[in-house]
Design a protein around this motif. Sequence first.
Motif, PDB file in Angstrom:
ATOM      1  N   GLY A  93       4.505  -3.709   4.698  1.00 43.05           N
ATOM      2  CA  GLY A  93       5.264  -2.467   4.738  1.00 43.05           C
ATOM      3  C   GLY A  93       5.140  -1.762   6.073  1.00 43.05           C
ATOM      4  N   ASN A  94       4.885  -2.519   7.121  1.00 41.15           N
ATOM      5  CA  ASN A  94       4.661  -1.954   8.452  1.00 41.15           C
ATOM      6  C   ASN A  94       5.915  -1.278   8.995  1.00 41.15           C
ATOM      7  N   LEU A  95       5.690  -0.329   9.903  1.00 42.31           N
ATOM      8  CA  LEU A  95       6.766   0.175  10.735  1.00 42.31           C
ATOM      9  C   LEU A  95       7.153  -0.909  11.738  1.00 42.31           C
ATOM     10  N   VAL A  96       8.441  -1.184  11.862  1.00 45.60           N
ATOM     11  CA  VAL A  96       8.963  -2.137  12.841  1.00 45.60           C
ATOM     12  C   VAL A  96       9.847  -1.342  13.806  1.00 45.60           C
TER      13      VAL A  96
ATOM     14  N   LYS B  11       8.137  24.307  15.662  1.00 44.11           N
ATOM     15  CA  LYS B  11       8.458  24.482  14.241  1.00 44.11           C
ATOM     16  C   LYS B  11       8.266  23.154  13.514  1.00 44.11           C
ATOM     17  N   LEU B  12       7.716  23.230  12.291  1.00 45.16           N
ATOM     18  CA  LEU B  12       7.645  22.052  11.428  1.00 45.16           C
ATOM     19  C   LEU B  12       8.990  21.903  10.717  1.00 45.16           C
ATOM     20  N   LEU B  13       9.667  20.796  10.966  1.00 46.81           N
ATOM     21  CA  LEU B  13      11.005  20.576  10.421  1.00 46.81           C
ATOM     22  C   LEU B  13      10.991  19.773   9.127  1.00 46.81           C
ATOM     23  N   ARG B  14       9.962  18.948   8.949  1.00 44.23           N
ATOM     24  CA  ARG B  14       9.924  18.100   7.757  1.00 44.23           C
ATOM     25  C   ARG B  14       8.501  17.606   7.546  1.00 44.23           C
ATOM     26  N   SER B  15       8.087  17.525   6.297  1.00 45.31           N
ATOM     27  CA  SER B  15       6.811  16.885   5.964  1.00 45.31           C
ATOM     28  C   SER B  15       7.024  16.055   4.703  1.00 45.31           C
ATOM     29  N   GLU B  16       6.438  14.878   4.677  1.00 43.95           N
ATOM     30  CA  GLU B  16       6.612  13.994   3.531  1.00 43.95           C
ATOM     31  C   GLU B  16       5.484  12.968   3.494  1.00 43.95           C
ATOM     32  N   TYR B  17       5.223  12.440   2.307  1.00 37.64           N
ATOM     33  CA  TYR B  17       4.358  11.276   2.191  1.00 37.64           C
ATOM     34  C   TYR B  17       5.220  10.094   1.779  1.00 37.64           C
ATOM     35  N   VAL B  18       4.722   8.899   2.053  1.00 38.61           N
ATOM     36  CA  VAL B  18       5.449   7.677   1.716  1.00 38.61           C
ATOM     37  C   VAL B  18       4.472   6.707   1.065  1.00 38.61           C
ATOM     38  N   ARG B  19       4.909   6.113  -0.042  1.00 41.27           N
ATOM     39  CA  ARG B  19       4.166   5.037  -0.696  1.00 41.27           C
ATOM     40  C   ARG B  19       5.050   3.795  -0.684  1.00 41.27           C
ATOM     41  N   ARG B  20       4.567   2.739  -0.081  1.00 40.86           N
ATOM     42  CA  ARG B  20       5.296   1.467  -0.033  1.00 40.86           C
ATOM     43  C   ARG B  20       4.547   0.460  -0.902  1.00 40.86           C
ATOM     44  N   ALA B  21       4.995   0.278  -2.115  1.00 37.67           N
ATOM     45  CA  ALA B  21       4.299  -0.597  -3.066  1.00 37.67           C
ATOM     46  C   ALA B  21       4.561  -2.064  -2.739  1.00 37.67           C
ATOM     47  N   PRO B  22       3.655  -2.946  -3.131  1.00 39.55           N
ATOM     48  CA  PRO B  22       3.894  -4.388  -2.938  1.00 39.55           C
ATOM     49  C   PRO B  22       5.194  -4.817  -3.598  1.00 39.55           C
ATOM     50  N   GLY B  23       5.977  -5.603  -2.847  1.00 42.22           N
ATOM     51  CA  GLY B  23       7.226  -6.132  -3.387  1.00 42.22           C
ATOM     52  C   GLY B  23       8.325  -5.114  -3.554  1.00 42.22           C
TER      53      GLY B  23
ATOM     54  N   LEU C 136      14.187   6.782  18.402  1.00 38.56           N
ATOM     55  CA  LEU C 136      13.708   5.401  18.453  1.00 38.56           C
ATOM     56  C   LEU C 136      14.272   4.599  17.280  1.00 38.56           C
ATOM     57  N   TRP C 137      14.818   3.417  17.561  1.00 41.01           N
ATOM     58  CA  TRP C 137      15.319   2.541  16.508  1.00 41.01           C
ATOM     59  C   TRP C 137      14.143   1.886  15.796  1.00 41.01           C
ATOM     60  N   HIS C 138      14.151   1.949  14.459  1.00 43.06           N
ATOM     61  CA  HIS C 138      13.041   1.403  13.687  1.00 43.06           C
ATOM     62  C   HIS C 138      13.500   1.054  12.276  1.00 43.06           C
ATOM     63  N   ARG C 139      12.677   0.299  11.582  1.00 42.50           N
ATOM     64  CA  ARG C 139      12.917  -0.062  10.186  1.00 42.50           C
ATOM     65  C   ARG C 139      11.570  -0.287   9.519  1.00 42.50           C
ATOM     66  N   VAL C 140      11.570  -0.745   8.272  1.00 47.18           N
ATOM     67  CA  VAL C 140      10.339  -0.978   7.527  1.00 47.18           C
ATOM     68  C   VAL C 140      10.252  -2.448   7.146  1.00 47.18           C
ATOM     69  N   ASP C 141       9.073  -3.015   7.361  1.00 48.54           N
ATOM     70  CA  ASP C 141       8.812  -4.413   7.027  1.00 48.54           C
ATOM     71  C   ASP C 141       8.666  -4.575   5.512  1.00 48.54           C
ATOM     72  N   THR C 142       8.796  -5.813   5.034  1.00 49.49           N
ATOM     73  CA  THR C 142       8.484  -6.105   3.632  1.00 49.49           C
ATOM     74  C   THR C 142       6.988  -5.885   3.379  1.00 49.49           C
ATOM     75  N   ASN C 143       6.655  -5.664   2.129  1.00 46.40           N
ATOM     76  CA  ASN C 143       5.246  -5.560   1.768  1.00 46.40           C
ATOM     77  C   ASN C 143       4.917  -6.695   0.805  1.00 46.40           C
ATOM     78  N   GLY C 144       4.402  -7.786   1.359  1.00 44.43           N
ATOM     79  CA  GLY C 144       4.013  -8.934   0.554  1.00 44.43           C
ATOM     80  C   GLY C 144       2.536  -8.960   0.233  1.00 44.43           C
ATOM     81  N   SER C 145       1.844  -7.844   0.537  1.00 42.22           N
ATOM     82  CA  SER C 145       0.413  -7.769   0.260  1.00 42.22           C
ATOM     83  C   SER C 145       0.183  -7.242  -1.150  1.00 42.22           C
TER      84      SER C 145
ATOM     85  N   VAL D 231      -1.522  -4.349  -1.420  1.00 41.75           N
ATOM     86  CA  VAL D 231      -1.917  -2.979  -1.086  1.00 41.75           C
ATOM     87  C   VAL D 231      -0.681  -2.091  -1.016  1.00 41.75           C
ATOM     88  N   THR D 232      -0.728  -0.928  -1.657  1.00 40.43           N
ATOM     89  CA  THR D 232       0.330   0.065  -1.508  1.00 40.43           C
ATOM     90  C   THR D 232       0.083   0.852  -0.232  1.00 40.43           C
ATOM     91  N   ARG D 233       1.042   0.792   0.677  1.00 37.85           N
ATOM     92  CA  ARG D 233       0.895   1.493   1.955  1.00 37.85           C
ATOM     93  C   ARG D 233       1.076   2.986   1.740  1.00 37.85           C
TER      94      ARG D 233
END
Length: 292
Positions: free
Chosen positions: A145-148, A90-102, A188-197, A199-201
């Motif tokens: 904005g990488n996955l960490v 079953k598909l439980l969730r679907s989403e898009y993510v935009r991580r803008a610079p800064g 899995l334990w994870h977080r999101v990196d800063t986006n200093g580029s 480029v919008t991820r």
Amino acid sequence: MPHHPHTDPAIAPAPPGFTEDSWAAFARDGILVVEDALEPATAAALSDAVAAQAENNRGHIVGDDARFTALIDHPAHVGHVYDVYGEMLKLLRSEYVRRAPGGAVRNAWHFDGPRLLPFSAFARSAPLRIKVGYWLTPLPRPAMGNLVYVPGSHHWDHLPQYHTHEPHPQERRLIVRPGAMTLMWGGLWHRVDTNGSDVTRHNVFLEYGPSWLVTSDRLLADPQWAETLPRAQRIIMRAYREQNQCVKPPSRDVPLFLPRPGEPVEAKQPYADHVPSALRKRPTWLERRIWA
């Protein structure tokens, strides 16, 4: 009447999924990274679809745009999640993510799933949710904005850095090309990196599990919309008006896929001929290969 396997031409064999080596890596690390899982044109089209959305980080996207709908059973990943959840996929969730610079808002250390009573309380040897990620813009270096994540941390009940952005000595950053796919264990334990580029991820996430788990982006997909989908996509959406069908799927939805060459149709139990196909146990790849 004797039982006969399905011969419906609309039912295809399951796409390729895990190998024993890739499952071993996934079970060890809690994440599997597959570069170039999407053709460049497909990754670009999905990135365009993300950019075109009016809202940021919208959920239940598979009902909004045909480019997202096609991901429900995309062959790059659906065989993997089918290997774990089989006929109850079953598909439980679907989403898009935009991580803008800064961007000031980014996820601190966490794991996906319930916190008060985590999935690991019931299942440690298999995930009760798998998150598929498609990475649509270049991530050649950190601070974009990488996955960490911390490899192997899906076996940990706690992380001292929980709910902070404090670094962990074993953390890694996802460095991939556009079109890469990740499979991530729900714990899995994870977080999101800063986006200093500059480029919008852009990326897309789809989470799967057994059909008896609740969804997290909708109460119920529109059943009329679901009926317009190809058979496998319709089943995976599980837009059942009678919710107990998420526990006991209707006979028209079994099997979801035909076995791959050499795979058994059913479990070894000696079913009598009068037992309907939809009530017969169908072992998953994970049961057969890892727990046999």
